[in-house]
Design a protein around this motif. Structure first.
Motif, PDB file in Angstrom:
ATOM      1  N   VAL A 347       5.362 -39.475 -59.279  1.00  0.00           N
ATOM      2  CA  VAL A 347       6.439 -38.779 -58.576  1.00  0.00           C
ATOM      3  C   VAL A 347       6.475 -39.211 -57.116  1.00  0.00           C
ATOM      4  O   VAL A 347       5.457 -39.555 -56.509  1.00  0.00           O
ATOM      5  N   ASP A 348       7.684 -39.188 -56.555  1.00  0.00           N
ATOM      6  CA  ASP A 348       7.901 -39.583 -55.168  1.00  0.00           C
ATOM      7  C   ASP A 348       7.641 -38.405 -54.230  1.00  0.00           C
ATOM      8  O   ASP A 348       7.261 -37.309 -54.696  1.00  0.00           O
ATOM      9  N   PRO A 349       7.846 -38.558 -52.924  1.00  0.00           N
ATOM     10  CA  PRO A 349       7.551 -37.463 -51.990  1.00  0.00           C
ATOM     11  C   PRO A 349       8.408 -36.208 -52.201  1.00  0.00           C
ATOM     12  O   PRO A 349       8.094 -35.145 -51.654  1.00  0.00           O
ATOM     13  N   GLN A 350       9.495 -36.329 -52.996  1.00  0.00           N
ATOM     14  CA  GLN A 350      10.297 -35.155 -53.311  1.00  0.00           C
ATOM     15  C   GLN A 350       9.887 -34.495 -54.629  1.00  0.00           C
ATOM     16  O   GLN A 350      10.432 -33.463 -55.005  1.00  0.00           O
ATOM     17  N   GLY A 351       8.951 -35.119 -55.344  1.00  0.00           N
ATOM     18  CA  GLY A 351       8.523 -34.565 -56.622  1.00  0.00           C
ATOM     19  C   GLY A 351       9.319 -35.076 -57.798  1.00  0.00           C
ATOM     20  O   GLY A 351       9.258 -34.499 -58.900  1.00  0.00           O
ATOM     21  N   ARG A 352      10.059 -36.160 -57.604  1.00  0.00           N
ATOM     22  CA  ARG A 352      10.863 -36.745 -58.683  1.00  0.00           C
ATOM     23  C   ARG A 352      10.212 -38.024 -59.204  1.00  0.00           C
ATOM     24  O   ARG A 352       9.597 -38.756 -58.443  1.00  0.00           O
ATOM     25  N   ARG A 353      10.389 -38.311 -60.478  1.00  0.00           N
ATOM     26  CA  ARG A 353      10.001 -39.619 -60.998  1.00  0.00           C
ATOM     27  C   ARG A 353      10.928 -40.676 -60.393  1.00  0.00           C
ATOM     28  O   ARG A 353      12.093 -40.406 -60.123  1.00  0.00           O
ATOM     29  N   PHE A 354      10.388 -41.881 -60.205  1.00  0.00           N
ATOM     30  CA  PHE A 354      11.191 -42.921 -59.573  1.00  0.00           C
ATOM     31  C   PHE A 354      11.051 -44.276 -60.249  1.00  0.00           C
ATOM     32  O   PHE A 354      11.712 -45.236 -59.854  1.00  0.00           O
ATOM     33  N   VAL A 355      10.201 -44.375 -61.307  1.00  0.00           N
ATOM     34  CA  VAL A 355       9.928 -45.674 -61.899  1.00  0.00           C
ATOM     35  C   VAL A 355       9.359 -45.480 -63.296  1.00  0.00           C
ATOM     36  O   VAL A 355       8.836 -44.395 -63.629  1.00  0.00           O
ATOM     37  N   ASN A 356       9.482 -46.505 -64.114  1.00  0.00           N
ATOM     38  CA  ASN A 356       8.766 -46.568 -65.385  1.00  0.00           C
ATOM     39  C   ASN A 356       7.283 -46.758 -65.056  1.00  0.00           C
ATOM     40  O   ASN A 356       6.892 -47.807 -64.542  1.00  0.00           O
ATOM     41  N   GLU A 357       6.468 -45.770 -65.331  1.00  0.00           N
ATOM     42  CA  GLU A 357       5.055 -45.825 -64.938  1.00  0.00           C
ATOM     43  C   GLU A 357       4.313 -46.984 -65.592  1.00  0.00           C
ATOM     44  O   GLU A 357       3.289 -47.442 -65.073  1.00  0.00           O
ATOM     45  N   GLY A 358       4.812 -47.472 -66.720  1.00  0.00           N
ATOM     46  CA  GLY A 358       4.164 -48.569 -67.422  1.00  0.00           C
ATOM     47  C   GLY A 358       4.667 -49.942 -67.028  1.00  0.00           C
ATOM     48  O   GLY A 358       4.274 -50.940 -67.641  1.00  0.00           O
ATOM     49  N   THR A 359       5.504 -50.009 -66.000  1.00  0.00           N
ATOM     50  CA  THR A 359       6.023 -51.301 -65.566  1.00  0.00           C
ATOM     51  C   THR A 359       4.918 -52.126 -64.915  1.00  0.00           C
ATOM     52  O   THR A 359       3.815 -51.626 -64.672  1.00  0.00           O
ATOM     53  N   ALA A 412      -5.336 -28.490 -59.642  1.00  0.00           N
ATOM     54  CA  ALA A 412      -4.622 -27.220 -59.514  1.00  0.00           C
ATOM     55  C   ALA A 412      -4.401 -26.623 -60.889  1.00  0.00           C
ATOM     56  O   ALA A 412      -4.232 -27.350 -61.881  1.00  0.00           O
ATOM     57  N   ALA A 413      -4.363 -25.302 -60.954  1.00  0.00           N
ATOM     58  CA  ALA A 413      -4.186 -24.613 -62.229  1.00  0.00           C
ATOM     59  C   ALA A 413      -2.749 -24.689 -62.712  1.00  0.00           C
ATOM     60  O   ALA A 413      -2.481 -24.725 -63.915  1.00  0.00           O
ATOM     61  N   THR A 414      -1.797 -24.731 -61.776  1.00  0.00           N
ATOM     62  CA  THR A 414      -0.384 -24.758 -62.133  1.00  0.00           C
ATOM     63  C   THR A 414       0.322 -25.881 -61.393  1.00  0.00           C
ATOM     64  O   THR A 414      -0.179 -26.414 -60.391  1.00  0.00           O
ATOM     65  N   LEU A 415       1.514 -26.217 -61.876  1.00  0.00           N
ATOM     66  CA  LEU A 415       2.301 -27.253 -61.205  1.00  0.00           C
ATOM     67  C   LEU A 415       2.737 -26.801 -59.815  1.00  0.00           C
ATOM     68  O   LEU A 415       2.784 -27.602 -58.874  1.00  0.00           O
ATOM     69  N   ALA A 416       3.042 -25.500 -59.672  1.00  0.00           N
ATOM     70  CA  ALA A 416       3.438 -24.983 -58.362  1.00  0.00           C
ATOM     71  C   ALA A 416       2.305 -25.139 -57.355  1.00  0.00           C
ATOM     72  O   ALA A 416       2.528 -25.535 -56.197  1.00  0.00           O
ATOM     73  N   GLU A 417       1.097 -24.826 -57.787  1.00  0.00           N
ATOM     74  CA  GLU A 417      -0.056 -24.972 -56.900  1.00  0.00           C
ATOM     75  C   GLU A 417      -0.300 -26.452 -56.576  1.00  0.00           C
ATOM     76  O   GLU A 417      -0.603 -26.804 -55.424  1.00  0.00           O
ATOM     77  N   LEU A 418      -0.150 -27.306 -57.573  1.00  0.00           N
ATOM     78  CA  LEU A 418      -0.339 -28.740 -57.346  1.00  0.00           C
ATOM     79  C   LEU A 418       0.697 -29.257 -56.341  1.00  0.00           C
ATOM     80  O   LEU A 418       0.367 -30.040 -55.433  1.00  0.00           O
ATOM     81  N   ALA A 419       1.944 -28.818 -56.517  1.00  0.00           N
ATOM     82  CA  ALA A 419       3.006 -29.252 -55.609  1.00  0.00           C
ATOM     83  C   ALA A 419       2.679 -28.873 -54.169  1.00  0.00           C
ATOM     84  O   ALA A 419       2.887 -29.663 -53.239  1.00  0.00           O
TER      85      ALA A 419
END
Length: 565
Positions: A347-359, A412-419
């Motif tokens: 994920v990018d600095p906004q929390g969005r995917r930006f690429v095929n991770e397997g590229t 982190a236990a949750t995605l919110a905490e990780l974010a």
């Protein structure tokens, strides 16, 4: 003054291939290596040259054609396609491979890896070859002169692991085959550790460097370590030799036939990196300490050209950083082992995917550059880490907690905490994971196509279906590791022609001067067609340079005989 036929400056794949070739063609060869270790960047690499139309692929029933390879390179390189360089490469790459297998201990084995831009016309499989493991004990005392791989890519300090080891090791406690393979590798390492103080089973690029080093020794190449090249000896516009420093003495070496620059680029030169590399202050190189651009600087003094448009070309890779208590930093290249597996997202600095991770590693970082990202995160859950590992954190039974305590992994236990901990928008991250998981449950990735193209599908977990590259991120606890732009090496060297002759500003060859490997401005011009797109040309143009030098000798001899007659 010392005299020899050829002086090779640098001891990676390009330099040693050239030295072996020249020696087999009857020339006297001296290799000078600046550091105390032979092998250069090759010793750190995967050791897989990209060679179109190679004879090795036939072992697994595959074939290739020059026309297909040229079509593919035209598609990948676009306007950067150089007819002279590409034609010379395609005319000589397979011949180099056959020559080295006939006249040295260098060997390769088939690897059905798809080309990295596998959707383009002309793409194929098995142009990237692997180096079989090498028994380091054959080098005897000279084993200590071979550069070891990066410590962070080994286990237990000096146990080398190749791609074929990863699957059985992951299943060592799940299958008899996995246990048997792991026990065999571990038993060899324990015996080596007792007898030799280190592992002697060499794999990947370390095996290639060792095979080249061993072959050069056997061929009678003279190899000097701790011998930096100080300046080229230039007379009437031609390079006649090189001045080196050896044992505190300055020694002039006359090269009767030619000098080859193969010092390995400038990845360890902070000033050059600051000048040429995008986002240099956030960028991290994995090149050896001696790779500071010596070959480029030497060539410039003789009138060579360092093309500013391509000076910053590199083999990019995302890198994670472990900051140790003593202030040192361990850099880990995320080439494919973790990010290509099912169940993780970047994920990018906004929390969005930006690429095929397997590229490919090249495309991953190029995308970061294009988007202006200097830090992104790779995210997975505990099940993923136990199964595949995450960067420096190895899979089960290794414990990831020390890496959490060191701040390398964020837990982190949750995605919110990780974010919150990685400073991205919590709602955006949760939305990203939810959207990804919905399609991943069906084995799909409509946003970036992970596991759909031939390359990322091949890199994934072949035991996971229906898509080897895609699975839901799953439930917590979650982990994240920060990824920064990095490089495996620079490739923006000096301009040459298809004979590996270094060119001046008028595009004319500088007599007596050649460049190959990372000191040569790569024919790929910053693109990366497939695994080994640096090593393949390095070895091939080293071979081409040696043959051109040898042919020059033959012409001189013929002229002399004609004059006598």
């Amino acid at each position: 003054m010392i005299e020899t036929d050829v002086v090779v400056i640098g001891s990676g794949a390009a330099g040693l291939t050239a030295a072996i070739t020249a020696r087999q063609l009857g020339l006297e060869v001296l290799v000078v290596e600046k550091t105390g270790l032979f092998g250069g960047t090759t010793a750190y690499s995967g050791g897989a040259p990209w060679i179109p139309c190679n004879h090795v692929m036939k072992q697994i029933g595959l074939d290739d054609s020059r026309a297909a390879a040229e079509t593919y390179l035209r598609a990948v390189l676009g306007e950067a396609f150089d007819e002279d360089l590409v034609s010379s490469y395609l005319d000589n790459a397979a011949a180099m491979l056959a020559f080295m297998e006939r006249h040295s201990d260098v060997r390769f084995k088939p690897f059905p890896l798809p080309d990295y831009e596998s959707d383009l016309p002309g793409a194929a499989r098995c142009r990237s070859l692997l180096t079989p493991e090498f028994d380091g004990r054959l080098l005897g005392e000279r084993l200590a002169d071979l550069r070891m791989p990066l410590p962070q890519l080994m286990l237990f300090g000096s146990m080398q692991v190749e791609g074929a080891d990863i699957h059985p090791m992951r299943h060592a406690l799940k299958s008899w085959a996995g246990f048997r393979h792991t026990a065999k590798v571990m038993r060899r390492f324990v015996v080596d550790k007792v007898r030799h103080g280190r592992g002697t089973r060499l794999v990947n690029g370390n095996a290639l460097a060792a095979r080249l080093f061993y072959s050069a020794i056997r061929a009678g190449v003279t190899l000097w370590k701790n011998t930096p090249a100080l300046e080229l000896i230039v007379e009437e516009g031609a390079v006649r030799g090189v001045l080196v420093q050896r044992d505190f003495h300055r020694i002039a070496i006359q090269a009767r036939r030619g000098v080859l620059l193969a010092t390995g680029g400038y990845g360890a030169n902070d000033k050059m990196r600051a000048r040429y590399i995008p986002f240099a202050e956030h960028h991290h190189s994995l090149q050896p300490e001696g790779n500071v651009g010596d070959g480029i600087h030497l060539g410039l003094t003789a009138g060579a050209v360092h093309d500013l448009a391509h000076a910053g070309d590199c083999i990019w890779t995302p890198v994670s950083l472990l900051r140790k208590p003593d202030g040192s930093v361990v850099k880990y290249p995320h080439i494919f082992i973790d990010r290509a597996m099912p169940g993780c997202i970047a994920v990018d600095p906004q929390g969005r995917r930006f690429v095929n991770e397997g590229t490919s590693y090249q495309t991953f970082v190029r995308t970061m550059h294009e988007r202006g990202f200097t830090k992104v995160h790779l995210i997975a859950n505990r099940d993923f880490v136990r199964r595949y590992g995450l960067g420096l954190a190895r899979p089960h039974p290794f414990n990831p907690q020390p890496f959490v305590d060191a701040g390398y992994l964020v837990e982190a236990a949750t995605l919110a905490e990780l974010a919150q901990k990685i400073a991205v928008d919590a709602l955006q991250l949760e939305t990203t994971v939810q959207r990804f998981n919905e399609a991943a449950r069906r084995g799909e990735d409509p946003e970036f196509g992970k596991g759909v193209d031939a390359h990322s599908k091949f890199r994934g977990d072949q035991t996971h279906q229906p898509n080897p590259g895609v699975a839901p991120v799953g439930v917590g606890p979650y982990y994240a590791v920060a990824l920064y732009p990095g490089d495996l090496s620079t490739v923006g060297g000096l301009d040459t022609n298809g004979r590996a002759q270094v060119l001046n500003a008028q595009r004319q060859p500088i007599p007596g001067l050649y460049a190959a490997g990372l000191d040569m401005n790569s024919m790929m011009r910053g693109r990366y067609p497939g695994g080994g797109s640096s090593i393949g040309p390095a070895m091939t143009f080293g071979y081409i340079a040696a043959r051109h030098i040898a042919q020059g000798r033959a012409r001189v001899e013929q002229k002399r005989l004609a004059e006598v007659a």
